[in-house]
Design a protein around this motif. Structure first.
Motif, PDB file in Angstrom:
ATOM      1  N   UNK A  31       0.848  -1.190   0.000  1.00 43.41           N
ATOM      2  CA  UNK A  31       0.000   0.000   0.000  1.00 43.41           C
ATOM      3  C   UNK A  31       0.877   1.231   0.000  1.00 43.41           C
ATOM      4  N   UNK A  32       0.484   2.195  -0.816  1.00 41.75           N
ATOM      5  CA  UNK A  32       1.141   3.492  -0.838  1.00 41.75           C
ATOM      6  C   UNK A  32       0.389   4.391   0.139  1.00 41.75           C
ATOM      7  N   UNK A  33       1.021   4.728   1.272  1.00 44.23           N
ATOM      8  CA  UNK A  33       0.410   5.610   2.269  1.00 44.23           C
ATOM      9  C   UNK A  33       0.808   7.065   2.049  1.00 44.23           C
ATOM     10  N   UNK A  34       1.636   7.304   1.034  1.00 39.98           N
ATOM     11  CA  UNK A  34       2.139   8.650   0.787  1.00 39.98           C
ATOM     12  C   UNK A  34       1.183   9.478  -0.051  1.00 39.98           C
ATOM     13  N   UNK A  35       1.654  10.663  -0.417  1.00 42.82           N
ATOM     14  CA  UNK A  35       0.829  11.611  -1.179  1.00 42.82           C
ATOM     15  C   UNK A  35       1.213  11.674  -2.651  1.00 42.82           C
ATOM     16  N   UNK A  36       2.266  10.926  -3.039  1.00 42.31           N
ATOM     17  CA  UNK A  36       2.682  10.899  -4.446  1.00 42.31           C
ATOM     18  C   UNK A  36       2.781   9.441  -4.893  1.00 42.31           C
ATOM     19  N   UNK A  37       2.718   9.182  -6.212  1.00 45.62           N
ATOM     20  CA  UNK A  37       2.857   7.803  -6.697  1.00 45.62           C
ATOM     21  C   UNK A  37       4.194   7.199  -6.251  1.00 45.62           C
ATOM     22  N   UNK A  38       4.179   5.888  -6.057  1.00 40.90           N
ATOM     23  CA  UNK A  38       5.357   5.178  -5.579  1.00 40.90           C
ATOM     24  C   UNK A  38       5.558   3.933  -6.426  1.00 40.90           C
ATOM     25  N   UNK A 177      11.626  -5.903   0.407  1.00 41.32           N
ATOM     26  CA  UNK A 177      10.689  -5.368  -0.587  1.00 41.32           C
ATOM     27  C   UNK A 177      10.792  -3.840  -0.599  1.00 41.32           C
ATOM     28  N   UNK A 178      11.439  -3.267  -1.618  1.00 43.92           N
ATOM     29  CA  UNK A 178      11.450  -1.811  -1.738  1.00 43.92           C
ATOM     30  C   UNK A 178      10.140  -1.312  -2.357  1.00 43.92           C
ATOM     31  N   UNK A 179       9.572  -0.277  -1.745  1.00 44.09           N
ATOM     32  CA  UNK A 179       8.403   0.409  -2.297  1.00 44.09           C
ATOM     33  C   UNK A 179       8.768   1.887  -2.318  1.00 44.09           C
ATOM     34  N   UNK A 180       8.879   2.426  -3.518  1.00 42.81           N
ATOM     35  CA  UNK A 180       9.377   3.796  -3.634  1.00 42.81           C
ATOM     36  C   UNK A 180      10.783   3.844  -3.071  1.00 42.81           C
ATOM     37  N   UNK A 181      11.032   4.783  -2.144  1.00 42.43           N
ATOM     38  CA  UNK A 181      12.365   4.881  -1.546  1.00 42.43           C
ATOM     39  C   UNK A 181      12.424   4.234  -0.161  1.00 42.43           C
ATOM     40  N   UNK A 182      11.405   3.491   0.208  1.00 39.25           N
ATOM     41  CA  UNK A 182      11.383   2.817   1.510  1.00 39.25           C
ATOM     42  C   UNK A 182      11.658   1.324   1.354  1.00 39.25           C
ATOM     43  N   UNK A 183      12.370   0.776   2.330  1.00 39.82           N
ATOM     44  CA  UNK A 183      12.746  -0.634   2.310  1.00 39.82           C
ATOM     45  C   UNK A 183      12.000  -1.368   3.418  1.00 39.82           C
ATOM     46  N   UNK A 184      11.372  -2.479   3.055  1.00 40.61           N
ATOM     47  CA  UNK A 184      10.662  -3.320   4.018  1.00 40.61           C
ATOM     48  C   UNK A 184      11.365  -4.666   4.081  1.00 40.61           C
ATOM     49  N   UNK A 185      11.631  -5.134   5.297  1.00 37.76           N
ATOM     50  CA  UNK A 185      12.262  -6.442   5.472  1.00 37.76           C
ATOM     51  C   UNK A 185      11.342  -7.338   6.287  1.00 37.76           C
ATOM     52  N   UNK A 186      11.067  -8.519   5.730  1.00 37.68           N
ATOM     53  CA  UNK A 186      10.218  -9.506   6.382  1.00 37.68           C
ATOM     54  C   UNK A 186      11.058 -10.758   6.596  1.00 37.68           C
ATOM     55  N   UNK A 187      11.168 -11.215   7.836  1.00 37.53           N
ATOM     56  CA  UNK A 187      11.921 -12.428   8.137  1.00 37.53           C
ATOM     57  C   UNK A 187      10.967 -13.611   8.168  1.00 37.53           C
ATOM     58  N   UNK A 188      11.341 -14.671   7.455  1.00 38.89           N
ATOM     59  CA  UNK A 188      10.517 -15.876   7.340  1.00 38.89           C
ATOM     60  C   UNK A 188      11.285 -17.046   7.928  1.00 38.89           C
ATOM     61  N   UNK A 189      10.600 -17.860   8.718  1.00 36.99           N
ATOM     62  CA  UNK A 189      11.173 -19.110   9.202  1.00 36.99           C
ATOM     63  C   UNK A 189      10.304 -20.231   8.632  1.00 36.99           C
ATOM     64  N   UNK A 190      10.885 -21.017   7.739  1.00 35.09           N
ATOM     65  CA  UNK A 190      10.153 -22.082   7.037  1.00 35.09           C
ATOM     66  C   UNK A 190      10.570 -23.437   7.574  1.00 35.09           C
ATOM     67  N   UNK A 191       9.603 -24.238   7.967  1.00 32.90           N
ATOM     68  CA  UNK A 191       9.887 -25.576   8.446  1.00 32.90           C
ATOM     69  C   UNK A 191       9.503 -25.726   9.907  1.00 32.90           C
ATOM     70  N   UNK A 192       9.601 -26.933  10.395  1.00 26.82           N
ATOM     71  CA  UNK A 192       9.221 -27.217  11.773  1.00 26.82           C
ATOM     72  C   UNK A 192      10.330 -26.779  12.719  1.00 26.82           C
ATOM     73  N   UNK A 193       9.911 -26.162  13.800  1.00 25.86           N
ATOM     74  CA  UNK A 193      10.872 -25.801  14.833  1.00 25.86           C
ATOM     75  C   UNK A 193      11.230 -27.047  15.608  1.00 25.86           C
ATOM     76  N   UNK A 194      12.504 -27.183  15.933  1.00 28.46           N
ATOM     77  CA  UNK A 194      12.954 -28.374  16.643  1.00 28.46           C
ATOM     78  C   UNK A 194      12.961 -28.127  18.127  1.00 28.46           C
TER      79      UNK A 194
END
Length: 194
Positions: A31-38, A177-194
């Protein structure tokens, strides 16, 4: 979910389970929460697998064009297999048109040939329809480059090459995931926890 001043990114698995060795697929909403296109560009999305908390290897994002190419290759292979099956079906129909005495029956040949033609036509039609549905699903579901207008949401599937490593414990990676000039980082843990 990652929220910055001018954009929000939500990443969620596309299915409950990701098969070991299979490409992870995530649904990404922006989502673009800003006031200009991104701008959002799939080529700017990066994924890095972590090992012991440090970056260990890149996990390439599979772009829409590659997914379409793979689907078209599957369709060509499928068409060849359907062609072989249709030829075998026609051959079997003609063989079934011989009497026990080894004489060919034109009436049985016509009936068996018409039945084989109908079956072959249905088989080919089903293969073509399935291929068209698969391409349409990719077109509709896979995220592509976009310019987000203010307050606009866009989203779609993000396909990633699978993580590497042993079978023990979860695989952890960071989706950037860059959106416009902002960087978003999502950490994923895939698989069963031991």
């Amino acid at each position: 979910m990652s929220k910055r001043k001018n954009s929000t990114v939500i990443v969620s698995p596309a299915s409950r389970e990701i098969a070991r060795g299979a490409r992870p697929v995530f649904v990404v909403a922006l989502q673009n929460n800003g006031k200009i296109p991104s701008d959002f560009r799939v080529t700017n999305v990066t994924v890095v697998q972590l090992q012991n908390g440090a970056a260990s290897r890149p996990m390439p994002v599979v772009p829409y064009e590659t997914l379409v190419s793979e689907e078209r290759t599957r369709q060509v292979v499928g068409a060849l297999l359907v062609g072989v099956a249709a030829a075998g079906n026609s051959y079997a129909a003609q063989n079934a048109s011989y009497t026990r005495g080894g004489n060919y029956s034109p009436i049985a040949g016509a009936i068996n040939g018409a039945r084989a033609d109908a079956q072959n036509s249905a088989m080919i039609g089903d293969a073509v329809a399935a291929g068209q549905l698969n391409l349409a699903a990719l077109e509709q579901n896979v995220i592509k480059d976009n310019t987000l207008l203010p307050s606009e949401w866009v989203g779609g599937q993000l396909h990633i090459e699978p993580p590497q490593g042993g079978t023990e414990g979860p695989k952890t990676y960071v989706i950037t995931v860059p959106v416009g000039d902002e960087i978003h980082e999502i950490t994923v843990s895939q698989g069963k926890l031991v």
